[in-house]
Design a protein around this motif. Structure first.
Motif, mmCIF file in Angstrom:
data_model
loop_
_atom_site.group_PDB
_atom_site.id
_atom_site.type_symbol
_atom_site.label_atom_id
_atom_site.label_comp_id
_atom_site.label_asym_id
_atom_site.label_seq_id
_atom_site.Cartn_x
_atom_site.Cartn_y
_atom_site.Cartn_z
ATOM 1 N N PRO A 41 0.806 -1.229 0.000
ATOM 2 C CA PRO A 41 0.000 0.000 0.000
ATOM 3 C C PRO A 41 0.835 1.273 0.000
ATOM 4 C CG PRO A 41 -1.003 -1.619 1.443
ATOM 5 C CD PRO A 41 0.306 -2.203 1.004
ATOM 6 N N GLY A 42 1.977 1.244 0.665
ATOM 7 C CA GLY A 42 2.821 2.433 0.735
ATOM 8 C C GLY A 42 3.449 2.816 -0.593
ATOM 9 N N ALA A 70 -7.876 8.831 -5.263
ATOM 10 C CA ALA A 70 -8.749 9.712 -6.033
ATOM 11 C C ALA A 70 -8.608 11.170 -5.588
ATOM 12 C CB ALA A 70 -10.195 9.260 -5.907
ATOM 13 N N ALA A 71 -8.285 11.382 -4.320
ATOM 14 C CA ALA A 71 -8.092 12.745 -3.838
ATOM 15 C C ALA A 71 -6.867 13.389 -4.471
ATOM 16 C CB ALA A 71 -7.964 12.740 -2.307
ATOM 17 N N ARG A 72 -5.856 12.563 -4.791
ATOM 18 C CA ARG A 72 -4.627 13.076 -5.402
ATOM 19 C C ARG A 72 -4.718 13.086 -6.920
ATOM 20 N NH1 ARG A 72 0.124 10.246 -4.616
ATOM 21 N NH2 ARG A 72 1.267 12.205 -4.808
ATOM 22 N N HIS A 73 -5.487 12.158 -7.477
ATOM 23 C CA HIS A 73 -5.621 12.034 -8.931
ATOM 24 C C HIS A 73 -7.115 11.975 -9.259
ATOM 25 C CE1 HIS A 73 -1.314 11.268 -9.715
ATOM 26 N NE2 HIS A 73 -1.343 10.623 -8.563
ATOM 27 N N PRO A 74 -7.743 13.102 -9.541
ATOM 28 C CA PRO A 74 -9.198 13.155 -9.702
ATOM 29 C C PRO A 74 -9.769 12.264 -10.798
ATOM 30 C CG PRO A 74 -8.294 15.355 -9.385
ATOM 31 C CD PRO A 74 -7.121 14.444 -9.553
ATOM 32 N N GLY A 75 -8.974 11.830 -11.756
ATOM 33 C CA GLY A 75 -9.487 10.966 -12.803
ATOM 34 C C GLY A 75 -9.699 9.521 -12.391
ATOM 35 N N VAL A 76 -9.264 9.170 -11.201
ATOM 36 C CA VAL A 76 -9.390 7.795 -10.713
ATOM 37 C C VAL A 76 -10.866 7.473 -10.465
ATOM 38 C CG1 VAL A 76 -8.993 6.375 -8.661
ATOM 39 C CG2 VAL A 76 -7.086 7.550 -9.768
ATOM 40 N N ALA A 81 -10.314 -1.682 3.533
ATOM 41 C CA ALA A 81 -8.982 -1.074 3.443
ATOM 42 C C ALA A 81 -8.704 -0.602 2.018
ATOM 43 C CB ALA A 81 -7.919 -2.064 3.899
ATOM 44 N N LEU A 82 -9.117 -1.394 1.045
ATOM 45 C CA LEU A 82 -8.931 -1.003 -0.352
ATOM 46 C C LEU A 82 -9.780 0.212 -0.705
ATOM 47 C CD1 LEU A 82 -8.817 -4.565 -1.852
ATOM 48 C CD2 LEU A 82 -7.052 -2.831 -2.211
ATOM 49 N N ARG A 83 -10.992 0.270 -0.182
ATOM 50 C CA ARG A 83 -11.839 1.429 -0.447
ATOM 51 C C ARG A 83 -11.182 2.707 0.066
ATOM 52 N NH1 ARG A 83 -14.702 4.995 1.748
ATOM 53 N NH2 ARG A 83 -14.262 4.176 3.831
ATOM 54 N N ARG A 84 -10.577 2.631 1.232
ATOM 55 C CA ARG A 84 -9.915 3.813 1.778
ATOM 56 C C ARG A 84 -8.701 4.206 0.942
ATOM 57 N NH1 ARG A 84 -11.036 1.066 6.747
ATOM 58 N NH2 ARG A 84 -8.860 0.365 6.841
ATOM 59 N N LEU A 100 -4.322 6.513 -15.653
ATOM 60 C CA LEU A 100 -4.510 5.942 -14.323
ATOM 61 C C LEU A 100 -5.994 5.887 -14.002
ATOM 62 C CD1 LEU A 100 -3.367 5.021 -11.545
ATOM 63 C CD2 LEU A 100 -3.340 7.454 -10.898
ATOM 64 N N ARG A 101 -6.504 4.682 -13.710
ATOM 65 C CA ARG A 101 -7.930 4.515 -13.430
ATOM 66 C C ARG A 101 -8.227 4.123 -11.983
ATOM 67 N NH1 ARG A 101 -11.048 4.196 -18.138
ATOM 68 N NH2 ARG A 101 -12.784 4.473 -16.662
ATOM 69 N N GLY A 102 -7.262 3.483 -11.282
ATOM 70 C CA GLY A 102 -7.554 3.110 -9.905
ATOM 71 C C GLY A 102 -6.746 1.932 -9.420
ATOM 72 N N LEU A 103 -7.392 1.089 -8.603
ATOM 73 C CA LEU A 103 -6.717 -0.009 -7.922
ATOM 74 C C LEU A 103 -7.389 -1.342 -8.217
ATOM 75 C CD1 LEU A 103 -6.270 1.536 -4.342
ATOM 76 C CD2 LEU A 103 -4.660 1.622 -6.266
ATOM 77 N N MET A 104 -6.597 -2.402 -8.116
ATOM 78 C CA MET A 104 -7.085 -3.779 -8.192
ATOM 79 C C MET A 104 -6.427 -4.585 -7.103
ATOM 80 S SD MET A 104 -6.190 -7.136 -9.142
ATOM 81 C CE MET A 104 -5.432 -7.631 -10.682
ATOM 82 N N ALA A 105 -7.152 -5.562 -6.556
ATOM 83 C CA ALA A 105 -6.555 -6.458 -5.565
ATOM 84 C C ALA A 105 -7.288 -7.786 -5.549
ATOM 85 C CB ALA A 105 -6.575 -5.831 -4.170
ATOM 86 N N ILE A 106 -6.574 -8.791 -5.067
ATOM 87 C CA ILE A 106 -7.144 -10.125 -4.860
ATOM 88 C C ILE A 106 -6.929 -10.463 -3.387
ATOM 89 C CG2 ILE A 106 -7.163 -12.541 -5.604
ATOM 90 C CD1 ILE A 106 -5.657 -11.605 -8.133
#
Length: 211
Positions: free
Chosen positions: A119-120, A168-174, A159-162, A137-143
């Motif tokens: 995460p870091g 998204a706060a740093r990259h509004p297009g996410v 945790a992933l939602r946070r 950049l669109r966002g995150l993925m996890a399994i």
């Protein structure tokens, strides 16, 4: 408290190990987005199904030496987890195609057997992706770990939602959080998933490998 996701999350049909005829049959029902784990397997299917307007996602680990065909032939790469891969994909994305949609894969449970960045490391990778005009950049993925206790799975999803909200706060297009599979997609949606990766529930159990 769970964070409610969209009421209409995107359905990605996980078509790894499925032959092209089964993908074509599902496409005839209206499904257009398909996820593959292996570049070479996917390329063969893409060639056979070139007459269909399908959207292809790479959801499996990507080796740097496969970055060129992945960048050329896929619409989304959901498994970016290191800086070297970011630059390779940007270098090989054809100018005639739209920017390649990128999700950062996160190893949310710190499992040795799973791909994904810590995460870091998200912020640095996100900045690197955003610096390339051939990538989006669109966002995150996890399994997350398939823990038998739904509360533990919910913890990982939350945790992933946070992390997604911070990104998204740093990259509004996410706008995309890819989490949840056949056995837990409803829980993932309740915690903010905007894209769920479903294979077994659509195609049925995969046939056992031959001895």
């Amino acid at each position: 408290m769970p964070a409610g996701g969209r009421t209409n999350p995107t359905l990605l049909a996980v078509s790894k190990t499925q032959d092209a005829s089964r993908i074509r049959a599902l496409a005839a029902c209206g499904q257009r987005r398909f996820g593959e784990n292996y570049v070479q397997e996917a390329l063969a299917k893409q060639d056979v199904l070139a007459d269909l307007a399908l959207e292809w996602h790479l959801i499996g680990p990507l080796q740097s030496n496969k970055a060129k065909p992945a960048a050329e032939r896929f619409d989304w790469i959901q498994s970016v987890d290191r800086d070297k891969l970011v630059h390779a994909l940007a270098r090989h994305r054809p100018l005639g195609r739209p920017p390649l949609n990128i999700l950062i894969q996160v190893n949310i449970d710190d499992e040795d057997s799973k791909s994904g960045c810590a995460p870091g490391a998200i912020a640095g990778l996100a900045d690197a992706i955003a610096s390339h005009e051939r990538l989006r950049l669109r966002g995150l993925m996890a399994i997350p770990e398939p823990h038998p206790d739904p509360r533990e799975r919910a913890r990982a999803f939350e945790a992933l939602r946070r992390l997604q909200a911070d990104l998204a706060a740093r990259h509004p297009g996410v706008d995309t959080l890819s989490m949840g599979m056949s056995g837990d997609f409803e829980l993932a949606i309740a915690h903010g998933a905007t894209l769920v990766r479903v294979g077994t529930a659509l195609f049925g159990p995969r046939a056992p490998a031959e001895a």
